[in-house]
Design a protein around this motif. Structure first.
Motif, mmCIF file in Angstrom:
data_model
loop_
_atom_site.group_PDB
_atom_site.id
_atom_site.type_symbol
_atom_site.label_atom_id
_atom_site.label_comp_id
_atom_site.label_asym_id
_atom_site.label_seq_id
_atom_site.Cartn_x
_atom_site.Cartn_y
_atom_site.Cartn_z
ATOM 1 N N ARG A 23 0.876 -1.672 0.035
ATOM 2 C CA ARG A 23 0.452 -0.338 0.092
ATOM 3 C C ARG A 23 0.877 0.933 0.182
ATOM 4 N N ALA A 24 0.129 2.457 -0.500
ATOM 5 C CA ALA A 24 0.955 3.552 -0.675
ATOM 6 C C ALA A 24 1.267 3.844 1.074
ATOM 7 N N PRO A 25 2.540 4.465 1.619
ATOM 8 C CA PRO A 25 2.585 5.202 2.067
ATOM 9 C C PRO A 25 1.793 6.201 2.755
ATOM 10 N N VAL A 26 1.287 6.169 3.830
ATOM 11 C CA VAL A 26 0.369 7.263 3.639
ATOM 12 C C VAL A 26 0.753 8.877 4.655
ATOM 13 N N ASN A 27 0.800 9.781 4.424
ATOM 14 C CA ASN A 27 1.447 10.866 4.397
ATOM 15 C C ASN A 27 0.828 11.344 6.213
ATOM 16 N N ARG A 28 1.668 11.324 6.811
ATOM 17 C CA ARG A 28 1.503 11.363 7.912
ATOM 18 C C ARG A 28 1.623 12.859 8.283
ATOM 19 N N LEU A 29 2.518 13.944 7.396
ATOM 20 C CA LEU A 29 2.760 14.763 8.270
ATOM 21 C C LEU A 29 1.656 15.644 7.806
ATOM 22 N N CYS A 30 1.407 16.687 10.017
ATOM 23 C CA CYS A 30 -0.067 17.802 10.513
ATOM 24 C C CYS A 30 1.016 17.770 11.152
ATOM 25 N N THR A 31 0.379 19.331 11.436
ATOM 26 C CA THR A 31 0.877 20.708 12.076
ATOM 27 C C THR A 31 0.091 20.514 13.719
ATOM 28 N N ALA A 32 0.800 20.163 14.269
ATOM 29 C CA ALA A 32 0.185 19.594 15.592
ATOM 30 C C ALA A 32 -0.823 21.106 16.184
ATOM 31 N N PRO A 33 -0.891 21.260 17.857
ATOM 32 C CA PRO A 33 -1.603 22.057 18.110
ATOM 33 C C PRO A 33 -0.649 23.031 18.501
ATOM 34 N N ASN A 34 0.640 22.631 18.956
ATOM 35 C CA ASN A 34 1.787 24.025 19.499
ATOM 36 C C ASN A 34 2.341 24.717 18.288
ATOM 37 N N ASN A 35 1.504 24.850 17.132
ATOM 38 C CA ASN A 35 2.185 25.688 15.314
ATOM 39 C C ASN A 35 2.910 24.369 15.119
ATOM 40 N N LYS A 36 3.784 23.277 15.664
ATOM 41 C CA LYS A 36 4.667 22.781 14.950
ATOM 42 C C LYS A 36 4.688 21.374 13.911
ATOM 43 N N THR A 37 5.837 20.775 13.645
ATOM 44 C CA THR A 37 5.665 20.006 12.681
ATOM 45 C C THR A 37 5.034 18.477 13.693
ATOM 46 N N GLY A 38 4.624 17.414 13.150
ATOM 47 C CA GLY A 38 3.815 16.504 14.019
ATOM 48 C C GLY A 38 3.152 14.982 13.064
ATOM 49 N N PHE A 39 2.989 14.343 13.851
ATOM 50 C CA PHE A 39 2.912 12.992 13.077
ATOM 51 C C PHE A 39 0.689 12.725 13.439
ATOM 52 N N LEU A 40 0.190 11.915 12.221
ATOM 53 C CA LEU A 40 -0.548 12.248 12.038
ATOM 54 C C LEU A 40 -1.252 10.789 12.174
ATOM 55 N N CYS A 41 -2.054 10.651 13.514
ATOM 56 C CA CYS A 41 -2.341 9.520 13.371
ATOM 57 C C CYS A 41 -3.785 8.528 12.530
ATOM 58 N N ASP A 42 -3.908 6.713 12.549
ATOM 59 C CA ASP A 42 -4.295 6.310 11.662
ATOM 60 C C ASP A 42 -6.230 7.003 11.365
ATOM 61 N N ASP A 43 -6.889 7.804 12.509
ATOM 62 C CA ASP A 43 -8.075 8.220 12.648
ATOM 63 C C ASP A 43 -7.759 9.574 12.095
ATOM 64 N N ARG A 44 -6.934 9.980 11.258
ATOM 65 C CA ARG A 44 -6.207 11.092 10.936
ATOM 66 C C ARG A 44 -7.037 12.729 10.463
ATOM 67 N N VAL A 45 -7.599 12.506 11.983
ATOM 68 C CA VAL A 45 -8.159 13.846 12.991
ATOM 69 C C VAL A 45 -6.375 13.813 14.126
ATOM 70 N N THR A 46 -6.159 13.485 14.477
ATOM 71 C CA THR A 46 -5.314 13.548 15.941
ATOM 72 C C THR A 46 -3.631 13.599 15.514
ATOM 73 N N CYS A 47 -3.093 14.946 15.778
ATOM 74 C CA CYS A 47 -1.990 15.391 15.301
ATOM 75 C C CYS A 47 -1.618 15.069 16.672
ATOM 76 N N ARG A 61 -4.714 6.285 19.022
ATOM 77 C CA ARG A 61 -6.064 5.708 19.320
ATOM 78 C C ARG A 61 -5.418 4.252 19.851
ATOM 79 N N ASN A 62 -4.936 3.955 18.494
ATOM 80 C CA ASN A 62 -4.055 3.088 18.389
ATOM 81 C C ASN A 62 -2.848 2.705 18.612
ATOM 82 N N GLY A 63 -2.002 3.298 19.110
ATOM 83 C CA GLY A 63 -0.755 3.091 19.267
ATOM 84 C C GLY A 63 0.232 2.727 18.095
ATOM 85 N N GLU A 64 0.413 4.084 17.233
ATOM 86 C CA GLU A 64 0.607 3.834 16.209
ATOM 87 C C GLU A 64 1.935 4.391 16.033
ATOM 88 N N ASP A 65 1.759 5.819 17.145
ATOM 89 C CA ASP A 65 3.317 7.040 16.982
ATOM 90 C C ASP A 65 4.133 5.855 17.738
#
Length: 160
Positions: A23-47, A61-65
């Motif tokens: 499967r194509a790797p999921v893009n996990r880049l997101c902006t965390a609440p502190n306005n810094k670089t983050g990791f996007l969880c499988d739920d595609r909402v939590t950064c 939620r699933n511990g993917e981090d």
């Protein structure tokens, strides 16, 4: 009926081939609440802030981090956007530690290095270089006139 069987076999073979394709790797880049670089969880909402990844605490939620494939060979197993490489060889910090005012690399390359591209000191900071202790070229204004030298020039005690 041979034709139907051949069509079924071909359909099954193509389904199996598609199922086994990586499967194509999921893009996990997101902006965390502190306005810094983050990791996007499988739920595609939590950064999750970058520095919370592989810290032995499951923040998704699933511990993917905290999964082995992500944390097994730090920093090489991490997506590149989560890592900042310091000037000193083999040293790295999480991307959200870059430009946070602290000397996380030990040589200030995460704060003053050309790769760090940090904005100048903000209004809550006093600019002086070099700085003693854990800071690089700015100190928090709350440390001004506290009776402790933080700037080599003593400007934090006399001018700040």
């Amino acid at each position: 009926s041979v034709m139907v069987l051949l069509v079924l076999v071909a359909a099954l073979a193509s389904w199996l081939a598609l199922a086994l394709l990586p499967r194509a790797p999921v893009n996990r880049l997101c902006t965390a609440p502190n306005n810094k670089t983050g990791f996007l969880c499988d739920d595609r909402v939590t950064c999750v802030p970058a520095s919370w990844v592989c810290d032995s605490i499951g923040n998704c939620r699933n511990g993917e981090d905290e999964q082995e494939q992500l944390c097994g060979d730090l920093p090489h197993s991490l997506p590149g956007h989560l890592v900042f490489y310091c000037r000193s060889p083999r040293s790295w910090v999480y991307a959200d530690q870059r430009c946070n005012g602290m000397n996380d690399c030990g040589d200030c390359s995460d704060e003053t290095g050309s790769l760090a591209v940090c904005p100048p000191c903000g209004q809550d900071w006093w600019s002086c270089s070099p700085v003693h202790y854990e800071f690089c070229s700015c100190i928090p204004r709350r440390l001004c006139r506290d009776g402790i030298q933080h700037c080599l020039s003593w400007s934090d005690e006399f001018r700040c």
